[in-house]
Design a protein around this motif. Sequence first.
Motif, PDB file in Angstrom:
ATOM      1  N   GLY A  87      -1.390  29.923  -6.469  1.00 17.50           N
ATOM      2  CA  GLY A  87      -2.692  30.008  -7.120  1.00 17.50           C
ATOM      3  C   GLY A  87      -3.824  30.122  -6.131  1.00 17.50           C
ATOM      4  N   ALA A  88      -4.690  29.139  -6.124  1.00 19.60           N
ATOM      5  CA  ALA A  88      -5.912  29.181  -5.327  1.00 19.60           C
ATOM      6  C   ALA A  88      -5.685  28.871  -3.852  1.00 19.60           C
ATOM      7  CB  ALA A  88      -6.928  28.191  -5.901  1.00 19.60           C
ATOM      8  N   PHE A  89      -4.485  28.417  -3.471  1.00 20.09           N
ATOM      9  CA  PHE A  89      -4.265  27.955  -2.100  1.00 20.09           C
ATOM     10  C   PHE A  89      -3.352  28.895  -1.330  1.00 20.09           C
ATOM     11  CE2 PHE A  89      -4.753  24.070  -4.738  1.00 20.09           C
ATOM     12  CZ  PHE A  89      -6.013  23.710  -4.278  1.00 20.09           C
ATOM     13  N   ASP A  90      -3.861  29.426  -0.212  1.00 15.58           N
ATOM     14  CA  ASP A  90      -3.013  30.252   0.637  1.00 15.58           C
ATOM     15  C   ASP A  90      -2.184  29.320   1.536  1.00 15.58           C
ATOM     16  OD1 ASP A  90      -4.446  29.581   3.046  1.00 15.58           O
ATOM     17  OD2 ASP A  90      -5.855  31.212   2.700  1.00 15.58           O
ATOM     18  N   PRO A  91      -1.182  29.848   2.246  1.00 11.06           N
ATOM     19  CA  PRO A  91      -0.323  28.992   3.068  1.00 11.06           C
ATOM     20  C   PRO A  91      -1.081  28.138   4.081  1.00 11.06           C
ATOM     21  CG  PRO A  91       0.749  31.089   2.744  1.00 11.06           C
ATOM     22  CD  PRO A  91      -0.652  31.220   2.161  1.00 11.06           C
TER      23      PRO A  91
ATOM     24  N   GLU B 185      -4.118  26.881   3.744  1.00  9.99           N
ATOM     25  CA  GLU B 185      -4.741  25.784   2.991  1.00  9.99           C
ATOM     26  C   GLU B 185      -3.689  24.759   2.555  1.00  9.99           C
ATOM     27  OE1 GLU B 185      -8.539  28.037   0.959  1.00  9.99           O
ATOM     28  OE2 GLU B 185      -6.520  28.447   0.166  1.00  9.99           O
ATOM     29  N   GLN B 186      -2.525  25.234   2.165  1.00 11.23           N
ATOM     30  CA  GLN B 186      -1.440  24.321   1.802  1.00 11.23           C
ATOM     31  C   GLN B 186      -1.054  23.446   2.994  1.00 11.23           C
ATOM     32  OE1 GLN B 186       1.887  26.442  -0.065  1.00 11.23           O
ATOM     33  NE2 GLN B 186       0.422  28.097  -0.405  1.00 11.23           N
ATOM     34  N   ASN B 187      -0.916  24.074   4.153  1.00 15.66           N
ATOM     35  CA  ASN B 187      -0.563  23.329   5.366  1.00 15.66           C
ATOM     36  C   ASN B 187      -1.652  22.317   5.717  1.00 15.66           C
ATOM     37  OD1 ASN B 187       1.928  24.604   5.683  1.00 15.66           O
ATOM     38  ND2 ASN B 187       1.040  26.267   6.892  1.00 15.66           N
ATOM     39  N   MET B 188      -2.923  22.702   5.543  1.00 17.80           N
ATOM     40  CA  MET B 188      -4.023  21.786   5.816  1.00 17.80           C
ATOM     41  C   MET B 188      -3.946  20.569   4.900  1.00 17.80           C
ATOM     42  SD  MET B 188      -8.024  21.693   4.907  1.00 17.80           S
ATOM     43  CE  MET B 188      -7.489  22.113   3.319  1.00 17.80           C
ATOM     44  N   MET B 189      -3.675  20.801   3.600  1.00 16.74           N
ATOM     45  CA  MET B 189      -3.578  19.671   2.665  1.00 16.74           C
ATOM     46  C   MET B 189      -2.399  18.773   3.021  1.00 16.74           C
ATOM     47  SD  MET B 189      -4.780  21.034  -1.045  1.00 16.74           S
ATOM     48  CE  MET B 189      -4.197  22.710  -1.018  1.00 16.74           C
ATOM     49  N   GLN B 190      -1.321  19.370   3.466  1.00 14.73           N
ATOM     50  CA  GLN B 190      -0.164  18.563   3.883  1.00 14.73           C
ATOM     51  C   GLN B 190      -0.526  17.722   5.100  1.00 14.73           C
ATOM     52  OE1 GLN B 190       2.570  18.013   2.313  1.00 14.73           O
ATOM     53  NE2 GLN B 190       3.484  16.750   3.891  1.00 14.73           N
TER      54      GLN B 190
ATOM     55  N   LEU C  36       0.864  -1.172   0.000  1.00 13.60           N
ATOM     56  CA  LEU C  36       0.000   0.000   0.000  1.00 13.60           C
ATOM     57  C   LEU C  36       0.905   1.226   0.000  1.00 13.60           C
ATOM     58  CD1 LEU C  36      -2.819   1.220   0.129  1.00 13.60           C
ATOM     59  CD2 LEU C  36      -2.708   1.026   2.614  1.00 13.60           C
ATOM     60  N   MET C  37       0.758   2.052  -1.030  1.00 15.25           N
ATOM     61  CA  MET C  37       1.562   3.262  -1.150  1.00 15.25           C
ATOM     62  C   MET C  37       0.852   4.416  -0.443  1.00 15.25           C
ATOM     63  SD  MET C  37       4.233   2.461  -3.076  1.00 15.25           S
ATOM     64  CE  MET C  37       4.828   4.036  -3.666  1.00 15.25           C
ATOM     65  N   GLY C  38       1.603   5.181   0.341  1.00 19.25           N
ATOM     66  CA  GLY C  38       1.041   6.330   1.031  1.00 19.25           C
ATOM     67  C   GLY C  38       0.880   7.528   0.112  1.00 19.25           C
ATOM     68  N   TYR C  39       0.474   8.626   0.707  1.00 21.77           N
ATOM     69  CA  TYR C  39       0.277   9.876  -0.018  1.00 21.77           C
ATOM     70  C   TYR C  39       1.591  10.650  -0.111  1.00 21.77           C
ATOM     71  CZ  TYR C  39      -4.786   9.637  -0.164  1.00 21.77           C
ATOM     72  OH  TYR C  39      -6.075   9.275  -0.447  1.00 21.77           O
ATOM     73  N   PRO C  40       1.775  11.387  -1.210  1.00 24.91           N
ATOM     74  CA  PRO C  40       2.969  12.228  -1.340  1.00 24.91           C
ATOM     75  C   PRO C  40       2.718  13.602  -0.727  1.00 24.91           C
ATOM     76  CG  PRO C  40       1.678  12.388  -3.325  1.00 24.91           C
ATOM     77  CD  PRO C  40       0.961  11.402  -2.418  1.00 24.91           C
ATOM     78  N   GLU C  41       3.742  14.436  -0.748  1.00 23.81           N
ATOM     79  CA  GLU C  41       3.543  15.849  -0.436  1.00 23.81           C
ATOM     80  C   GLU C  41       2.673  16.410  -1.555  1.00 23.81           C
ATOM     81  OE1 GLU C  41       6.552  19.358  -0.942  1.00 23.81           O
ATOM     82  OE2 GLU C  41       6.794  18.513   1.058  1.00 23.81           O
ATOM     83  N   ILE C  42       1.585  17.080  -1.208  1.00 20.42           N
ATOM     84  CA  ILE C  42       0.634  17.547  -2.220  1.00 20.42           C
ATOM     85  C   ILE C  42       1.013  18.925  -2.765  1.00 20.42           C
ATOM     86  CG2 ILE C  42      -1.780  18.096  -2.710  1.00 20.42           C
ATOM     87  CD1 ILE C  42      -1.310  15.119  -2.211  1.00 20.42           C
ATOM     88  N   THR C  43       1.110  19.919  -1.902  1.00 18.86           N
ATOM     89  CA  THR C  43       1.367  21.287  -2.378  1.00 18.86           C
ATOM     90  C   THR C  43       2.732  21.811  -1.979  1.00 18.86           C
ATOM     91  OG1 THR C  43       0.409  22.263  -0.398  1.00 18.86           O
ATOM     92  CG2 THR C  43      -1.065  21.951  -2.287  1.00 18.86           C
ATOM     93  N   GLY C  44       3.291  21.274  -0.947  1.00 22.61           N
ATOM     94  CA  GLY C  44       4.422  21.906  -0.286  1.00 22.61           C
ATOM     95  C   GLY C  44       3.827  22.777   0.805  1.00 22.61           C
TER      96      GLY C  44
END
Length: 170
Positions: free
Chosen positions: A50-54, A56-61, A35-43
């Motif tokens: 673009g559409a993601f402020d810091p 939101e980026q941290n939340m996605m991470q 089972l492969m995990g998730y990568p870093e999505i946005t940094g």
Amino acid sequence: MVGTEEANVKNIVESIDSRVQNYSPARGKKAQIVLMGYPEITGTGVLDCGAFDPDEQNMMQRMAEHFSAEENKMVQTAKAAGVEVSFANPMPAFQGHGACKPEGERWITPVTFAKTGPGDFGDVDDVWSGCMFDGFRCASRTSMHPNAAGARAYAGVLTTHLQALGYTGW
């Protein structure tokens, strides 16, 4: 994470778990379930994304880290029950290559409002199913998924993981 997000993760993990539990004992003797995990999505902390402020980026991470941790826990539970399964974490390999990095550095496709190939919006009966809409158009389904370099990186993580397990293939 709260409420429905945790419930959704739990449902996904349980679905994966039931599939792993139902593997066929007749499968190839040398088959290896990984089972492969998730990568870093946005940094994280990139000011121009673009559409993601810091935040939101941290939340996605944090979400990617949470999903990977839950997947890893599920694998450990399955292993403890005797299932031959392992977990490979691509997060370290993807650090510094999120969707918010410049072209050529990123391994994740940023949100793209253009058709990028078959299966994209407009190729299905229900064009709005799962649409991330900006008010005018749908995002490509390749958005926030590995690009060609990301696919190669995933393959590299898997290859390294299989070699560490002593897997030699068929």
